[in-house]
Design an enzyme around this catalytic site. Sequence first.
Site: not given
Length: 444
Positions: A73, A284
Amino acid sequence: MAMTGPMAKGEIVYKIYRALTYGLSPLLHLHLHWRKLRGLEHPIRGRERLGRPSLRRPSSGPLLWFHAVSLGEGMAAIPVIKFCSQRRPDVHILMTTTTVSAFEVLKDRLPANVIYQFAPIDTPAAMDAFLGYWKPNWIVIMESELWPNLIIGASKCGIGLALLNARLSAKSFRHWSRPVLFPLMSLLLPKFSLIAPLSSVQAIHFQLLQAPPFSIKFSGDLKYVVDEYEQKDTRHIEYLQKQLSQKQVWMAASIHRGEEEIILGVHNVLVQTHPDIVTIIVPRHPQHGQEIAEELQKGGQNVALRSQHKELIPGTSIYLVDTLGELRQLYKLTPIAVIGGSFFPGLAGHNISEAAAAGCAVLTGHHVGHFSHMVREMQQYNSLSVIQVSGKLELEKVLMELFADAKILESRQKAAKEAFHALSSAVVSNAWDVLNFHLLRNKC
Protein backbone atom coordinates in the site's frame (compact mmCIF):
# COMPACT_ATOMS: atom_id res chain seq x y z
CA MET A 1 -31.46 16.29 14.94
CA ALA A 2 -31.00 12.89 16.58
CA MET A 3 -29.68 10.08 14.42
CA THR A 4 -31.93 7.09 13.78
CA GLY A 5 -31.52 3.65 12.25
CA PRO A 6 -28.10 2.09 11.50
CA MET A 7 -26.15 5.29 12.27
CA ALA A 8 -27.66 5.54 15.76
CA LYS A 9 -26.80 1.90 16.36
CA GLY A 10 -23.38 2.64 14.94
CA GLU A 11 -22.84 5.28 17.62
CA ILE A 12 -23.59 2.66 20.27
CA VAL A 13 -21.24 0.12 18.67
CA TYR A 14 -18.53 2.76 18.40
CA LYS A 15 -18.87 3.72 22.09
CA ILE A 16 -18.42 0.04 22.98
CA TYR A 17 -15.38 -0.18 20.67
CA ARG A 18 -13.84 2.96 22.16
CA ALA A 19 -14.40 1.67 25.69
CA LEU A 20 -12.85 -1.69 24.81
CA THR A 21 -9.79 -0.17 23.14
CA TYR A 22 -9.39 2.14 26.14
CA GLY A 23 -9.65 -0.71 28.64
CA LEU A 24 -7.39 -3.03 26.66
CA SER A 25 -4.68 -0.42 26.09
CA PRO A 26 -2.24 -1.98 28.63
CA LEU A 27 -2.56 -5.37 26.89
CA LEU A 28 -2.06 -3.76 23.48
CA HIS A 29 1.11 -2.07 24.78
CA LEU A 30 2.37 -5.48 25.96
CA HIS A 31 1.50 -6.89 22.54
CA LEU A 32 3.62 -4.21 20.87
CA HIS A 33 6.50 -5.05 23.21
CA TRP A 34 6.17 -8.74 22.33
CA ARG A 35 6.23 -7.85 18.62
CA LYS A 36 9.33 -5.75 19.22
CA LEU A 37 11.10 -8.75 20.80
CA ARG A 38 10.25 -10.75 17.66
CA GLY A 39 11.64 -8.04 15.38
CA LEU A 40 8.20 -7.01 14.13
CA GLU A 41 8.38 -3.48 15.56
CA HIS A 42 11.15 -0.92 15.14
CA PRO A 43 13.71 -1.29 17.97
CA ILE A 44 13.97 2.43 18.80
CA ARG A 45 10.84 4.03 17.29
CA GLY A 46 8.21 2.10 19.22
CA ARG A 47 6.90 5.25 20.94
CA GLU A 48 5.46 6.37 17.61
CA ARG A 49 3.02 3.45 17.74
CA LEU A 50 1.63 5.04 20.92
CA GLY A 51 1.09 8.37 19.20
CA ARG A 52 4.28 9.96 20.56
CA PRO A 53 6.16 11.76 17.77
CA SER A 54 9.88 11.51 17.09
CA LEU A 55 9.93 14.48 14.69
CA ARG A 56 8.61 18.04 14.82
CA ARG A 57 5.53 19.18 12.97
CA PRO A 58 6.21 22.09 10.62
CA SER A 59 5.32 25.27 12.47
CA SER A 60 3.04 26.62 9.74
CA GLY A 61 1.15 25.48 6.69
CA PRO A 62 -1.40 22.73 6.01
CA LEU A 63 -0.48 19.07 6.46
CA LEU A 64 -1.66 16.07 4.42
CA TRP A 65 -1.38 12.66 6.11
CA PHE A 66 -1.07 9.52 3.95
CA HIS A 67 -1.56 6.26 5.83
CA ALA A 68 -0.76 2.80 4.45
CA VAL A 69 -0.66 -0.38 6.48
CA SER A 70 2.36 -2.04 4.87
CA LEU A 71 4.78 -2.08 1.95
CA GLY A 72 2.40 -2.77 -0.95
CA GLU A 73 0.00 0.00 0.00
CA GLY A 74 2.92 2.33 0.74
CA MET A 75 4.46 1.74 -2.67
CA ALA A 76 1.09 2.47 -4.29
CA ALA A 77 0.90 5.78 -2.40
CA ILE A 78 4.36 7.07 -3.40
CA PRO A 79 3.48 8.26 -6.96
CA VAL A 80 0.50 10.21 -5.60
CA ILE A 81 2.63 11.66 -2.79
CA LYS A 82 5.19 12.84 -5.36
CA PHE A 83 2.45 14.26 -7.56
CA CYS A 84 0.90 16.10 -4.60
CA SER A 85 4.31 17.41 -3.55
CA GLN A 86 4.88 18.86 -7.03
CA ARG A 87 1.39 20.32 -7.48
CA ARG A 88 0.98 21.63 -3.93
CA PRO A 89 4.44 22.60 -2.58
CA ASP A 90 2.66 24.62 0.12
CA VAL A 91 1.33 21.41 1.69
CA HIS A 92 3.48 19.42 4.14
CA ILE A 93 3.15 15.65 3.76
CA LEU A 94 3.22 13.05 6.54
CA MET A 95 3.48 9.34 5.69
CA THR A 96 2.73 6.51 8.12
CA THR A 97 2.86 2.72 7.89
CA THR A 98 2.71 0.00 10.52
CA THR A 99 5.39 -2.50 9.48
CA VAL A 100 9.18 -2.47 9.78
CA SER A 101 9.55 -3.92 6.27
CA ALA A 102 7.61 -0.97 4.84
CA PHE A 103 9.82 1.47 6.75
CA GLU A 104 13.05 -0.15 5.53
CA VAL A 105 12.03 0.16 1.88
CA LEU A 106 10.01 3.38 1.83
CA LYS A 107 12.45 5.57 3.79
CA ASP A 108 14.75 5.64 0.75
CA ARG A 109 11.97 6.11 -1.81
CA LEU A 110 9.96 8.95 -0.30
CA PRO A 111 10.77 12.54 -1.31
CA ALA A 112 13.17 14.20 1.13
CA ASN A 113 10.53 16.65 2.36
CA VAL A 114 8.06 13.92 3.42
CA ILE A 115 7.85 13.24 7.16
CA TYR A 116 7.79 9.53 8.03
CA GLN A 117 6.29 8.09 11.23
CA PHE A 118 4.97 4.74 12.34
CA ALA A 119 1.18 4.79 12.61
CA PRO A 120 -0.36 4.82 16.08
CA ILE A 121 -2.42 1.86 17.26
CA ASP A 122 -6.15 2.59 17.25
CA THR A 123 -6.58 3.26 20.97
CA PRO A 124 -8.21 6.51 22.13
CA ALA A 125 -5.04 7.75 23.86
CA ALA A 126 -2.65 6.95 20.99
CA MET A 127 -4.90 8.25 18.23
CA ASP A 128 -5.97 11.39 20.10
CA ALA A 129 -2.32 12.17 20.89
CA PHE A 130 -1.31 11.64 17.26
CA LEU A 131 -4.11 13.81 15.83
CA GLY A 132 -3.59 16.45 18.51
CA TYR A 133 0.12 16.75 17.76
CA TRP A 134 0.19 16.55 13.96
CA LYS A 135 -3.12 18.36 13.38
CA PRO A 136 -3.51 17.13 9.77
CA ASN A 137 -5.84 19.06 7.50
CA TRP A 138 -6.58 15.98 5.41
CA ILE A 139 -6.05 12.24 5.76
CA VAL A 140 -5.66 9.88 2.79
CA ILE A 141 -6.06 6.24 3.83
CA MET A 142 -4.88 3.57 1.41
CA GLU A 143 -7.12 0.60 0.59
CA SER A 144 -8.99 -0.65 3.68
CA GLU A 145 -7.51 0.72 6.92
CA LEU A 146 -10.88 1.55 8.47
CA TRP A 147 -9.96 2.17 12.11
CA PRO A 148 -12.89 3.63 14.08
CA ASN A 149 -10.95 5.84 16.54
CA LEU A 150 -8.97 7.32 13.66
CA ILE A 151 -12.02 8.03 11.49
CA ILE A 152 -14.30 9.34 14.24
CA GLY A 153 -11.50 11.38 15.81
CA ALA A 154 -10.61 12.94 12.47
CA SER A 155 -14.23 13.73 11.72
CA LYS A 156 -14.73 15.45 15.08
CA CYS A 157 -11.66 17.59 14.37
CA GLY A 158 -13.04 18.62 10.97
CA ILE A 159 -10.28 16.77 9.10
CA GLY A 160 -11.05 15.81 5.48
CA LEU A 161 -10.97 12.04 4.86
CA ALA A 162 -10.28 10.12 1.63
CA LEU A 163 -9.96 6.39 0.91
CA LEU A 164 -7.75 5.70 -2.13
CA ASN A 165 -7.48 2.31 -3.86
CA ALA A 166 -10.45 1.44 -1.71
CA ARG A 167 -11.16 -2.26 -1.51
CA LEU A 168 -13.02 -4.82 0.57
CA SER A 169 -12.38 -8.48 -0.12
CA ALA A 170 -15.39 -10.80 -0.22
CA LYS A 171 -14.40 -11.99 3.25
CA SER A 172 -14.10 -8.42 4.61
CA PHE A 173 -17.41 -7.46 3.02
CA ARG A 174 -19.14 -10.39 4.72
CA HIS A 175 -17.42 -9.45 7.98
CA TRP A 176 -18.61 -5.83 7.88
CA SER A 177 -22.09 -6.88 6.75
CA ARG A 178 -22.76 -8.76 9.97
CA PRO A 179 -25.61 -7.30 12.05
CA VAL A 180 -23.23 -6.30 14.85
CA LEU A 181 -20.72 -4.49 12.58
CA PHE A 182 -22.94 -3.11 9.79
CA PRO A 183 -24.14 -0.17 11.94
CA LEU A 184 -20.53 0.77 12.70
CA MET A 185 -19.67 0.85 9.00
CA SER A 186 -22.83 2.90 8.40
CA LEU A 187 -21.38 5.42 10.83
CA LEU A 188 -17.81 5.41 9.48
CA LEU A 189 -18.17 5.54 5.69
CA PRO A 190 -20.25 8.76 5.53
CA LYS A 191 -17.32 10.54 7.21
CA PHE A 192 -15.32 10.24 3.96
CA SER A 193 -15.44 13.05 1.42
CA LEU A 194 -13.93 10.71 -1.18
CA ILE A 195 -13.86 6.94 -1.69
CA ALA A 196 -11.96 5.85 -4.81
CA PRO A 197 -12.67 2.12 -5.27
CA LEU A 198 -10.58 -0.29 -7.32
CA SER A 199 -13.52 -1.55 -9.37
CA SER A 200 -17.28 -1.35 -9.84
CA VAL A 201 -17.63 -4.45 -7.63
CA GLN A 202 -15.78 -2.66 -4.84
CA ALA A 203 -17.95 0.43 -5.35
CA ILE A 204 -21.06 -1.72 -4.85
CA HIS A 205 -19.55 -3.19 -1.68
CA PHE A 206 -19.02 0.28 -0.24
CA GLN A 207 -22.46 1.51 -1.27
CA LEU A 208 -24.12 -1.51 0.32
CA LEU A 209 -22.27 -0.62 3.52
CA GLN A 210 -23.79 2.89 3.39
CA ALA A 211 -21.06 4.92 1.69
CA PRO A 212 -22.75 8.02 0.21
CA PRO A 213 -22.97 7.70 -3.60
CA PHE A 214 -21.61 11.25 -4.07
CA SER A 215 -18.35 10.26 -2.32
CA ILE A 216 -17.51 7.42 -4.73
CA LYS A 217 -15.27 8.40 -7.65
CA PHE A 218 -13.09 6.13 -9.79
CA SER A 219 -9.41 6.90 -10.39
CA GLY A 220 -7.86 3.54 -11.31
CA ASP A 221 -5.69 1.09 -9.39
CA LEU A 222 -2.55 2.79 -8.06
CA LYS A 223 -0.80 -0.56 -7.82
CA TYR A 224 -0.51 -0.42 -11.61
CA VAL A 225 1.85 2.50 -11.15
CA VAL A 226 5.51 1.57 -10.80
CA ASP A 227 7.35 4.41 -9.11
CA GLU A 228 10.55 5.42 -10.86
CA TYR A 229 13.22 4.79 -8.25
CA GLU A 230 16.91 4.33 -8.89
CA GLN A 231 18.70 1.87 -6.62
CA LYS A 232 21.58 3.68 -4.88
CA ASP A 233 23.94 0.72 -4.94
CA THR A 234 23.53 -1.57 -7.96
CA ARG A 235 26.89 -3.32 -7.82
CA HIS A 236 25.53 -6.57 -6.43
CA ILE A 237 22.62 -6.61 -8.91
CA GLU A 238 24.97 -5.95 -11.82
CA TYR A 239 27.31 -8.70 -10.65
CA LEU A 240 24.37 -11.11 -10.32
CA GLN A 241 23.22 -10.16 -13.82
CA LYS A 242 26.68 -11.03 -15.15
CA GLN A 243 26.56 -14.42 -13.39
CA LEU A 244 23.13 -15.18 -14.84
CA SER A 245 23.85 -13.99 -18.36
CA GLN A 246 24.70 -17.43 -19.75
CA LYS A 247 21.97 -19.34 -17.91
CA GLN A 248 18.26 -20.09 -18.24
CA VAL A 249 16.50 -18.13 -15.49
CA TRP A 250 13.05 -17.90 -13.95
CA MET A 251 11.86 -16.34 -10.70
CA ALA A 252 9.24 -17.22 -8.11
CA ALA A 253 8.42 -14.00 -6.23
CA SER A 254 6.53 -13.37 -2.98
CA ILE A 255 6.44 -17.07 -2.17
CA HIS A 256 4.59 -18.09 0.99
CA ARG A 257 5.50 -21.05 3.16
CA GLY A 258 4.37 -24.24 1.47
CA GLU A 259 4.56 -22.74 -2.01
CA GLU A 260 8.31 -23.31 -2.16
CA GLU A 261 7.55 -27.04 -2.36
CA ILE A 262 5.67 -26.43 -5.63
CA ILE A 263 8.52 -24.30 -6.95
CA LEU A 264 11.13 -26.89 -5.95
CA GLY A 265 9.14 -29.69 -7.58
CA VAL A 266 8.96 -27.75 -10.85
CA HIS A 267 12.65 -26.84 -10.60
CA ASN A 268 13.61 -30.51 -10.24
CA VAL A 269 11.76 -31.32 -13.47
CA LEU A 270 13.15 -28.35 -15.42
CA VAL A 271 16.74 -29.07 -14.46
CA GLN A 272 16.53 -32.46 -16.19
CA THR A 273 16.17 -30.82 -19.61
CA HIS A 274 17.91 -27.52 -18.75
CA PRO A 275 20.89 -28.41 -16.56
CA ASP A 276 22.10 -24.79 -16.54
CA ILE A 277 18.81 -23.44 -15.17
CA VAL A 278 18.72 -21.10 -12.17
CA THR A 279 15.54 -20.69 -10.13
CA ILE A 280 15.35 -17.46 -8.15
CA ILE A 281 13.09 -17.78 -5.09
CA VAL A 282 11.98 -14.62 -3.26
CA PRO A 283 10.12 -15.48 -0.02
CA ARG A 284 7.30 -13.15 0.93
CA HIS A 285 8.85 -12.93 4.40
CA PRO A 286 12.65 -12.64 4.02
CA GLN A 287 13.22 -13.58 7.66
CA HIS A 288 12.33 -17.15 6.67
CA GLY A 289 15.09 -17.22 4.05
CA GLN A 290 17.71 -19.02 6.14
CA GLU A 291 15.15 -21.60 7.28
CA ILE A 292 13.99 -22.26 3.70
CA ALA A 293 17.59 -22.49 2.48
CA GLU A 294 18.41 -25.11 5.11
CA GLU A 295 15.34 -27.16 4.13
CA LEU A 296 16.34 -27.01 0.46
CA GLN A 297 19.93 -27.96 1.25
CA LYS A 298 18.73 -30.97 3.23
CA GLY A 299 16.92 -32.03 0.05
CA GLY A 300 20.21 -31.97 -1.85
CA GLN A 301 19.92 -28.53 -3.45
CA ASN A 302 22.89 -26.20 -3.79
CA VAL A 303 21.46 -22.87 -2.60
CA ALA A 304 23.05 -19.40 -2.72
CA LEU A 305 21.65 -16.84 -0.25
CA ARG A 306 21.29 -13.25 -1.45
CA SER A 307 21.99 -11.73 1.99
CA GLN A 308 25.37 -13.48 2.07
CA HIS A 309 26.21 -12.37 -1.50
CA LYS A 310 27.01 -15.97 -2.37
CA GLU A 311 28.30 -16.53 -5.87
CA LEU A 312 26.57 -18.84 -8.32
CA ILE A 313 29.31 -21.43 -8.36
CA PRO A 314 28.96 -24.39 -10.76
CA GLY A 315 26.16 -26.57 -9.50
CA THR A 316 24.23 -23.74 -7.83
CA SER A 317 20.77 -23.81 -9.31
CA ILE A 318 18.68 -22.03 -6.66
CA TYR A 319 19.26 -18.40 -5.70
CA LEU A 320 17.28 -17.47 -2.59
CA VAL A 321 16.64 -13.76 -2.08
CA ASP A 322 16.25 -13.03 1.64
CA THR A 323 16.55 -9.24 1.35
CA LEU A 324 14.11 -6.35 0.99
CA GLY A 325 13.65 -3.65 -1.63
CA GLU A 326 15.24 -5.35 -4.65
CA LEU A 327 12.30 -7.09 -6.28
CA ARG A 328 11.93 -4.58 -9.10
CA GLN A 329 15.62 -4.85 -10.01
CA LEU A 330 15.44 -8.65 -9.87
CA TYR A 331 12.48 -8.71 -12.27
CA LYS A 332 14.77 -7.10 -14.85
CA LEU A 333 17.12 -10.10 -14.63
CA THR A 334 14.56 -12.75 -15.51
CA PRO A 335 12.28 -13.31 -18.50
CA ILE A 336 9.70 -15.24 -16.46
CA ALA A 337 8.11 -14.34 -13.10
CA VAL A 338 5.77 -16.57 -11.10
CA ILE A 339 3.91 -14.52 -8.50
CA GLY A 340 3.24 -16.35 -5.24
CA GLY A 341 0.56 -16.06 -2.59
CA SER A 342 -1.72 -17.56 -5.22
CA PHE A 343 -1.44 -21.34 -5.13
CA PHE A 344 -3.40 -22.16 -1.97
CA PRO A 345 -6.87 -21.10 -0.75
CA GLY A 346 -6.78 -18.43 1.91
CA LEU A 347 -3.90 -16.49 0.38
CA ALA A 348 -4.58 -13.09 -1.17
CA GLY A 349 -2.24 -12.97 -4.16
CA HIS A 350 0.37 -10.28 -4.80
CA ASN A 351 0.95 -7.38 -7.15
CA ILE A 352 1.73 -8.54 -10.70
CA SER A 353 2.30 -5.07 -12.15
CA GLU A 354 6.03 -4.70 -11.36
CA ALA A 355 6.81 -7.98 -13.12
CA ALA A 356 4.73 -6.93 -16.13
CA ALA A 357 6.37 -3.48 -16.20
CA ALA A 358 9.80 -5.13 -16.27
CA GLY A 359 8.80 -7.16 -19.32
CA CYS A 360 8.48 -10.56 -17.66
CA ALA A 361 6.12 -13.25 -18.81
CA VAL A 362 3.75 -13.26 -15.83
CA LEU A 363 2.40 -16.45 -14.24
CA THR A 364 0.26 -16.83 -11.14
CA GLY A 365 -2.01 -19.29 -9.41
CA HIS A 366 -5.78 -18.95 -9.22
CA HIS A 367 -6.04 -17.73 -5.61
CA VAL A 368 -5.23 -14.10 -6.35
CA GLY A 369 -7.63 -12.51 -3.84
CA HIS A 370 -7.14 -8.73 -3.68
CA PHE A 371 -5.57 -8.73 -7.15
CA SER A 372 -8.34 -10.57 -8.98
CA HIS A 373 -9.47 -7.33 -10.67
CA MET A 374 -5.92 -6.62 -11.86
CA VAL A 375 -5.51 -10.11 -13.31
CA ARG A 376 -8.92 -9.87 -14.95
CA GLU A 377 -8.26 -6.41 -16.44
CA MET A 378 -4.90 -7.43 -17.88
CA GLN A 379 -6.33 -10.62 -19.35
CA GLN A 380 -9.22 -8.66 -20.86
CA TYR A 381 -6.73 -6.32 -22.50
CA ASN A 382 -4.68 -9.27 -23.77
CA SER A 383 -5.43 -12.87 -22.84
CA LEU A 384 -1.71 -13.72 -23.01
CA SER A 385 -0.65 -11.05 -20.50
CA VAL A 386 -1.18 -13.16 -17.36
CA ILE A 387 -1.01 -16.96 -17.37
CA GLN A 388 -2.88 -18.63 -14.52
CA VAL A 389 -2.03 -22.19 -13.51
CA SER A 390 -3.72 -24.45 -10.97
CA GLY A 391 -0.67 -26.11 -9.46
CA LYS A 392 2.64 -27.88 -9.98
CA LEU A 393 1.77 -29.85 -13.12
CA GLU A 394 0.30 -26.89 -15.01
CA LEU A 395 3.15 -24.61 -13.93
CA GLU A 396 5.66 -27.21 -15.06
CA LYS A 397 3.94 -27.57 -18.45
CA VAL A 398 3.81 -23.82 -19.13
CA LEU A 399 7.43 -23.25 -18.11
CA MET A 400 8.62 -26.14 -20.28
CA GLU A 401 6.82 -24.52 -23.21
CA LEU A 402 8.28 -21.06 -22.53
CA PHE A 403 11.84 -22.35 -22.21
CA ALA A 404 11.45 -24.48 -25.35
CA ASP A 405 10.13 -21.76 -27.67
CA ALA A 406 11.70 -18.28 -27.63
CA LYS A 407 8.91 -16.85 -29.83
CA ILE A 408 6.18 -17.95 -27.40
CA LEU A 409 8.16 -16.51 -24.48
CA GLU A 410 8.65 -13.22 -26.30
CA SER A 411 4.94 -12.96 -27.11
CA ARG A 412 4.01 -13.48 -23.43
CA GLN A 413 6.55 -10.87 -22.32
CA LYS A 414 5.28 -8.35 -24.86
CA ALA A 415 1.64 -8.99 -23.95
CA ALA A 416 2.29 -8.41 -20.22
CA LYS A 417 4.25 -5.20 -20.78
CA GLU A 418 1.73 -3.72 -23.22
CA ALA A 419 -1.22 -4.53 -20.95
CA PHE A 420 0.55 -2.95 -17.99
CA HIS A 421 1.34 0.29 -19.84
CA ALA A 422 -2.15 0.57 -21.27
CA LEU A 423 -3.81 0.16 -17.88
CA SER A 424 -1.35 2.24 -15.87
CA SER A 425 -1.41 5.35 -18.02
CA ALA A 426 -3.09 8.35 -16.37
CA VAL A 427 -3.81 6.51 -13.08
CA VAL A 428 -1.76 8.92 -10.92
CA SER A 429 -3.11 12.07 -12.55
CA ASN A 430 -6.65 10.69 -12.19
CA ALA A 431 -6.02 10.00 -8.50
CA TRP A 432 -4.69 13.53 -8.08
CA ASP A 433 -7.67 15.03 -9.89
CA VAL A 434 -10.27 13.32 -7.70
CA LEU A 435 -8.22 13.94 -4.55
CA ASN A 436 -7.69 17.61 -5.31
CA PHE A 437 -11.28 18.25 -6.39
CA HIS A 438 -13.09 16.35 -3.67
CA LEU A 439 -10.77 16.87 -0.72
CA LEU A 440 -7.91 19.36 -0.86
CA ARG A 441 -9.75 22.10 -2.76
CA ASN A 442 -12.64 22.13 -0.32
CA LYS A 443 -10.65 21.98 2.93
CA CYS A 444 -7.95 24.66 2.61
